[in-house]
Design a protein around this motif. Sequence first.
Motif, short mmCIF file in Angstrom:
data_model
loop_
_atom_site.label_atom_id
_atom_site.label_comp_id
_atom_site.label_asym_id
_atom_site.label_seq_id
_atom_site.Cartn_x
_atom_site.Cartn_y
_atom_site.Cartn_z
N LEU A 172 0.83 -1.20 0.00
CA LEU A 172 0.00 0.00 0.00
C LEU A 172 0.86 1.25 0.00
O LEU A 172 2.00 1.24 0.47
CB LEU A 172 -0.91 0.01 1.23
CG LEU A 172 -1.89 -1.16 1.38
CD1 LEU A 172 -2.70 -1.00 2.66
CD2 LEU A 172 -2.80 -1.27 0.17
N GLN A 212 -6.30 3.19 1.32
CA GLN A 212 -6.06 2.02 0.47
C GLN A 212 -6.16 0.74 1.27
O GLN A 212 -5.87 0.70 2.47
CB GLN A 212 -4.68 2.12 -0.19
CG GLN A 212 -4.57 3.24 -1.20
CD GLN A 212 -3.21 3.26 -1.89
OE1 GLN A 212 -2.31 2.50 -1.57
NE2 GLN A 212 -3.06 4.15 -2.85
N LYS A 213 -6.56 -0.34 0.58
CA LYS A 213 -6.69 -1.65 1.20
C LYS A 213 -6.11 -2.71 0.27
O LYS A 213 -6.11 -2.56 -0.95
CB LYS A 213 -8.15 -1.97 1.51
CG LYS A 213 -8.79 -1.05 2.53
CD LYS A 213 -10.23 -1.46 2.82
CE LYS A 213 -10.86 -0.54 3.86
NZ LYS A 213 -12.25 -0.94 4.17
N SER A 214 -5.63 -3.78 0.88
CA SER A 214 -5.21 -4.95 0.12
C SER A 214 -5.49 -6.19 0.97
O SER A 214 -5.63 -6.10 2.19
CB SER A 214 -3.72 -4.89 -0.25
OG SER A 214 -2.90 -4.97 0.92
N ARG A 240 -4.47 -2.92 -4.21
CA ARG A 240 -5.04 -1.65 -3.77
C ARG A 240 -5.90 -1.00 -4.84
O ARG A 240 -6.65 -0.07 -4.55
CB ARG A 240 -3.91 -0.69 -3.36
CG ARG A 240 -2.93 -0.36 -4.45
CD ARG A 240 -1.81 0.55 -3.94
NE ARG A 240 -0.87 0.91 -4.99
CZ ARG A 240 0.18 0.17 -5.31
NH1 ARG A 240 0.42 -0.96 -4.66
NH2 ARG A 240 1.00 0.54 -6.29
#
Length: 263
Positions: A172, A212-214, A240
């Motif tokens: 990220l 942001q995300k993952s 992301r």
Amino acid sequence: MDLYNRRLMPWFKYAIAIIFINLFTVVHAQMDLGLESLVRSFPQAIYLKATSGYSIPLWEKREKSPVLYSFVRPMVSMRTIGIINAFDTRLEIYPISFLGIVAGRETVLREAKSLSTFDCTVIDCQGRVTKDYIGARMALKYKSTFFMADMRTIALSFNRPNRRFSDELSTLEAGPSKDHLVNVIGILGQEINDHYATALMHMENSMQNTSQKSSMTFLLMQKKSQAQTFLAGPGIFNTRTDSQVFSLLFLWNWKPEKGLLLF
């Protein structure tokens, strides 16, 4: 995060200093050593990690159950891929062997000119990143079924002002200069016999400032051989940018000395 740095980190520094000073006067303390290597096909990742800790028992009632004991464990570790080197100092407190509270600081020194999934001409992939974290670890088992979890909240600080920077483990973007990352890992597994097991692993990452995300989900096969553990399997990595990419994960772990660690 300011409250975290003012109150928790000074306490953590004093506590770990006192424990290290008195480390070798503790008769029943037990040392643990570990070596770990990971390879992931996407996002491309590889590292070698060495760990050493010292478990100091607090209480035990193992005559009733082998998991009924408590200990404190200061530890240090180093992770490297050559162009990125991380040094971690941590204090772990286990009120009971299968539940631990962790707090520490990791310093990451980066000299990367390119990183998988990052444009290093836009996002800074070099410099020093400091990670102050607190979290918890847990392991549960019923017959041949087991569950493990690890959750951490991490305050990231970059030594270059007003710059967005990469976090290579979560993949990220962070910043500018500071950010806050939440990392959660869960593993649900089934033992086949004394040497083999299958497991479903899921990890979530969330960065505060950049929103942001993952995440990644892998189906793994585990093999144990004396002090060594091998994990390998396929999975899906959610980037992301919300794309899903097939990936392969390989993990080797060697613990010649386990100390009081249950997991």
